[in-house]
Write a protein that holds these residues in place. Structure first.
Motif, PDB file in Angstrom:
ATOM      1  N   GLU A 119      41.358  46.431   0.779  1.00 30.70           N
ATOM      2  CA  GLU A 119      41.632  47.646   0.013  1.00 30.70           C
ATOM      3  C   GLU A 119      41.445  48.904   0.859  1.00 30.70           C
ATOM      4  O   GLU A 119      40.834  49.889   0.433  1.00 30.70           O
ATOM      5  N   LEU A 120      41.991  48.847   2.065  1.00 30.35           N
ATOM      6  CA  LEU A 120      41.966  49.993   2.972  1.00 30.35           C
ATOM      7  C   LEU A 120      43.393  50.494   3.160  1.00 30.35           C
ATOM      8  O   LEU A 120      44.354  49.724   3.081  1.00 30.35           O
ATOM      9  N   GLU A 121      43.533  51.766   3.437  1.00 26.60           N
ATOM     10  CA  GLU A 121      44.844  52.384   3.566  1.00 26.60           C
ATOM     11  C   GLU A 121      45.146  52.750   5.020  1.00 26.60           C
ATOM     12  O   GLU A 121      44.237  53.041   5.806  1.00 26.60           O
ATOM     13  N   LYS A 122      46.449  52.767   5.346  1.00 23.84           N
ATOM     14  CA  LYS A 122      46.852  53.188   6.679  1.00 23.84           C
ATOM     15  C   LYS A 122      46.422  54.632   6.935  1.00 23.84           C
ATOM     16  O   LYS A 122      45.973  54.968   8.051  1.00 23.84           O
ATOM     17  N   SER A 123      46.534  55.484   5.941  1.00 25.15           N
ATOM     18  CA  SER A 123      46.148  56.894   6.103  1.00 25.15           C
ATOM     19  C   SER A 123      44.669  57.007   6.448  1.00 25.15           C
ATOM     20  O   SER A 123      44.281  57.842   7.284  1.00 25.15           O
ATOM     21  N   TRP A 124      43.843  56.183   5.813  1.00 24.32           N
ATOM     22  CA  TRP A 124      42.401  56.171   6.129  1.00 24.32           C
ATOM     23  C   TRP A 124      42.170  55.780   7.574  1.00 24.32           C
ATOM     24  O   TRP A 124      41.364  56.403   8.283  1.00 24.32           O
ATOM     25  N   LEU A 125      42.889  54.758   8.038  1.00 22.01           N
ATOM     26  CA  LEU A 125      42.744  54.301   9.422  1.00 22.01           C
ATOM     27  C   LEU A 125      43.171  55.389  10.398  1.00 22.01           C
ATOM     28  O   LEU A 125      42.437  55.695  11.357  1.00 22.01           O
ATOM     29  N   MET A 126      44.329  56.000  10.174  1.00 23.40           N
ATOM     30  CA  MET A 126      44.835  56.996  11.105  1.00 23.40           C
ATOM     31  C   MET A 126      43.934  58.227  11.140  1.00 23.40           C
ATOM     32  O   MET A 126      43.707  58.809  12.209  1.00 23.40           O
ATOM     33  N   GLU A 127      43.414  58.625   9.993  1.00 25.80           N
ATOM     34  CA  GLU A 127      42.498  59.773   9.949  1.00 25.80           C
ATOM     35  C   GLU A 127      41.246  59.502  10.772  1.00 25.80           C
ATOM     36  O   GLU A 127      40.769  60.379  11.517  1.00 25.80           O
ATOM     37  N   ASN A 128      40.713  58.304  10.647  1.00 21.17           N
ATOM     38  CA  ASN A 128      39.498  57.977  11.392  1.00 21.17           C
ATOM     39  C   ASN A 128      39.758  57.813  12.885  1.00 21.17           C
ATOM     40  O   ASN A 128      38.906  58.163  13.706  1.00 21.17           O
ATOM     41  N   LEU A 129      40.923  57.302  13.227  1.00 21.54           N
ATOM     42  CA  LEU A 129      41.261  57.207  14.648  1.00 21.54           C
ATOM     43  C   LEU A 129      41.399  58.598  15.262  1.00 21.54           C
ATOM     44  O   LEU A 129      40.972  58.835  16.402  1.00 21.54           O
ATOM     45  N   GLU A 130      41.985  59.533  14.503  1.00 22.53           N
ATOM     46  CA  GLU A 130      42.110  60.910  14.993  1.00 22.53           C
ATOM     47  C   GLU A 130      40.738  61.545  15.164  1.00 22.53           C
ATOM     48  O   GLU A 130      40.513  62.305  16.119  1.00 22.53           O
ATOM     49  N   LYS A 131      39.807  61.243  14.249  1.00 22.16           N
ATOM     50  CA  LYS A 131      38.445  61.762  14.382  1.00 22.16           C
ATOM     51  C   LYS A 131      37.774  61.248  15.655  1.00 22.16           C
ATOM     52  O   LYS A 131      36.936  61.930  16.246  1.00 22.16           O
ATOM     53  N   GLU A 132      38.154  60.028  16.052  1.00 19.51           N
ATOM     54  CA  GLU A 132      37.590  59.436  17.275  1.00 19.51           C
ATOM     55  C   GLU A 132      38.327  59.921  18.522  1.00 19.51           C
ATOM     56  O   GLU A 132      37.946  59.571  19.644  1.00 19.51           O
ATOM     57  N   GLY A 133      39.403  60.704  18.323  1.00 19.02           N
ATOM     58  CA  GLY A 133      40.129  61.268  19.454  1.00 19.02           C
ATOM     59  C   GLY A 133      41.377  60.502  19.853  1.00 19.02           C
ATOM     60  O   GLY A 133      41.917  60.729  20.940  1.00 19.02           O
ATOM     61  N   TYR A 134      41.863  59.614  18.985  1.00 20.33           N
ATOM     62  CA  TYR A 134      43.045  58.814  19.295  1.00 20.33           C
ATOM     63  C   TYR A 134      44.164  59.151  18.313  1.00 20.33           C
ATOM     64  O   TYR A 134      44.016  58.974  17.111  1.00 20.33           O
ATOM     65  N   THR A 135      45.271  59.622  18.844  1.00 23.83           N
ATOM     66  CA  THR A 135      46.386  60.029  17.987  1.00 23.83           C
ATOM     67  C   THR A 135      47.619  59.143  18.156  1.00 23.83           C
ATOM     68  O   THR A 135      48.488  59.136  17.295  1.00 23.83           O
ATOM     69  N   MET A 136      47.706  58.398  19.273  1.00 26.41           N
ATOM     70  CA  MET A 136      48.866  57.566  19.560  1.00 26.41           C
ATOM     71  C   MET A 136      48.479  56.094  19.539  1.00 26.41           C
ATOM     72  O   MET A 136      47.647  55.654  20.339  1.00 26.41           O
ATOM     73  N   LEU A 137      49.091  55.345  18.627  1.00 23.09           N
ATOM     74  CA  LEU A 137      48.777  53.918  18.528  1.00 23.09           C
ATOM     75  C   LEU A 137      49.142  53.160  19.800  1.00 23.09           C
ATOM     76  O   LEU A 137      48.481  52.170  20.146  1.00 23.09           O
ATOM     77  N   ARG A 138      50.181  53.603  20.490  1.00 24.74           N
ATOM     78  CA  ARG A 138      50.618  52.867  21.676  1.00 24.74           C
ATOM     79  C   ARG A 138      49.575  52.897  22.793  1.00 24.74           C
ATOM     80  O   ARG A 138      49.630  52.088  23.717  1.00 24.74           O
ATOM     81  N   ASP A 139      48.632  53.847  22.715  1.00 24.65           N
ATOM     82  CA  ASP A 139      47.576  53.921  23.722  1.00 24.65           C
ATOM     83  C   ASP A 139      46.387  53.023  23.379  1.00 24.65           C
ATOM     84  O   ASP A 139      45.487  52.856  24.193  1.00 24.65           O
ATOM     85  N   ILE A 140      46.411  52.449  22.184  1.00 28.82           N
ATOM     86  CA  ILE A 140      45.272  51.669  21.708  1.00 28.82           C
ATOM     87  C   ILE A 140      45.571  50.179  21.827  1.00 28.82           C
ATOM     88  O   ILE A 140      46.604  49.693  21.341  1.00 28.82           O
ATOM     89  N   LEU A 141      44.688  49.464  22.477  1.00 27.22           N
ATOM     90  CA  LEU A 141      44.850  48.022  22.625  1.00 27.22           C
ATOM     91  C   LEU A 141      44.264  47.270  21.436  1.00 27.22           C
ATOM     92  O   LEU A 141      44.863  46.303  20.945  1.00 27.22           O
TER      93      LEU A 141
END
Length: 210
Positions: free
Chosen positions: A161-183
């Motif tokens: 019960e997690l959302e993509k928007s929740w994931l992307m927001e938290n990744l941005e908080k960690e300093g990651y904005t591009m999925l292609r850079d994340i392994l």
């Protein structure tokens, strides 16, 4: 063959297999010999013993050659692959052994290591099993894999019960904005996010034996 002869034969086979370093190959050859001896009425105990003698001679010759030539030794027997070293993923060895992240997580869980973050050293041994040194023996937190090689794991998000928007927001908080850079990304309620980027891995072969 009667039951006693079969029992003696099985005991002898077990002893031989345990003596072999190239156990898998030797066992396959032995399996063929044993199958013929059991199901072919024309094969008697003399034929079987002669076949086993040739089989043992082959093993002896192979082992002698392997012991004297290091390159042949590594080619036939293989060598351990360091998949994780000092907590850093070794992408060269993981890719070279055709291991996916999901498979690696499964192998770690089988060694009571429930997150990639907790793996300090991980070695794929010659026989196919892995050896794991954990950062903490007390860490029993189960992590979820949310991103694998830049791809969001939507089924994992949905089942928890997690959302993509929740994931992307938290990744941005960690300093990651591009999925292609994340392994790789794993997450747990207790420990939060553990993120690996394509630049945060090693691509090296480490010799640890021989």
């Amino acid at each position: 063959m009667n039951i006693n002869e079969n029992a003696d034969l099985i005991g002898f086979i077990v002893w031989l297999i345990c003596s072999c370093n190239l156990g898998l190959i030797y066992t396959l050859v032995l399996g063929g010999i044993l199958e013929e001896s059991i199901y072919d009425d024309k094969v008697n105990i003399g034929h079987l013993l002669f076949a086993l003698f040739l089989w043992a001679t082959m093993i002896y010759i192979i082992e002698r050659v392997v012991q004297k030539n290091e390159k042949i030794n590594r080619w036939l027997k293989g060598e351990p692959s360091v998949l994780i070293r000092d907590g850093v993923l070794n992408l060269k060895e993981i890719s070279g052994n055709h291991i996916e992240m999901e498979q690696l997580r499964t192998m770690l869980r089988q060694q009571q290591c429930f997150s990639l973050e907790n793996a300090k050293h991980t070695v794929l041994e010659n026989a196919g099993q892995i050896s794991v040194l954990k950062k903490s023996e007390e860490d029993k937190v189960m992590s979820l894999m949310l991103v694998d090689q830049g791809r969001i794991q939507y089924r994992v998000l949905q089942t928890h019960e997690l959302e993509k928007s929740w994931l992307m927001e938290n990744l941005e908080k960690e300093g990651y904005t591009m999925l292609r850079d994340i392994l790789y990304v794993e997450w747990s309620e207790e420990k939060g996010f553990y993120i690996l980027t394509n630049d945060g891995v090693i691509n090296t072969t480490y010799r640890i034996d021989g």
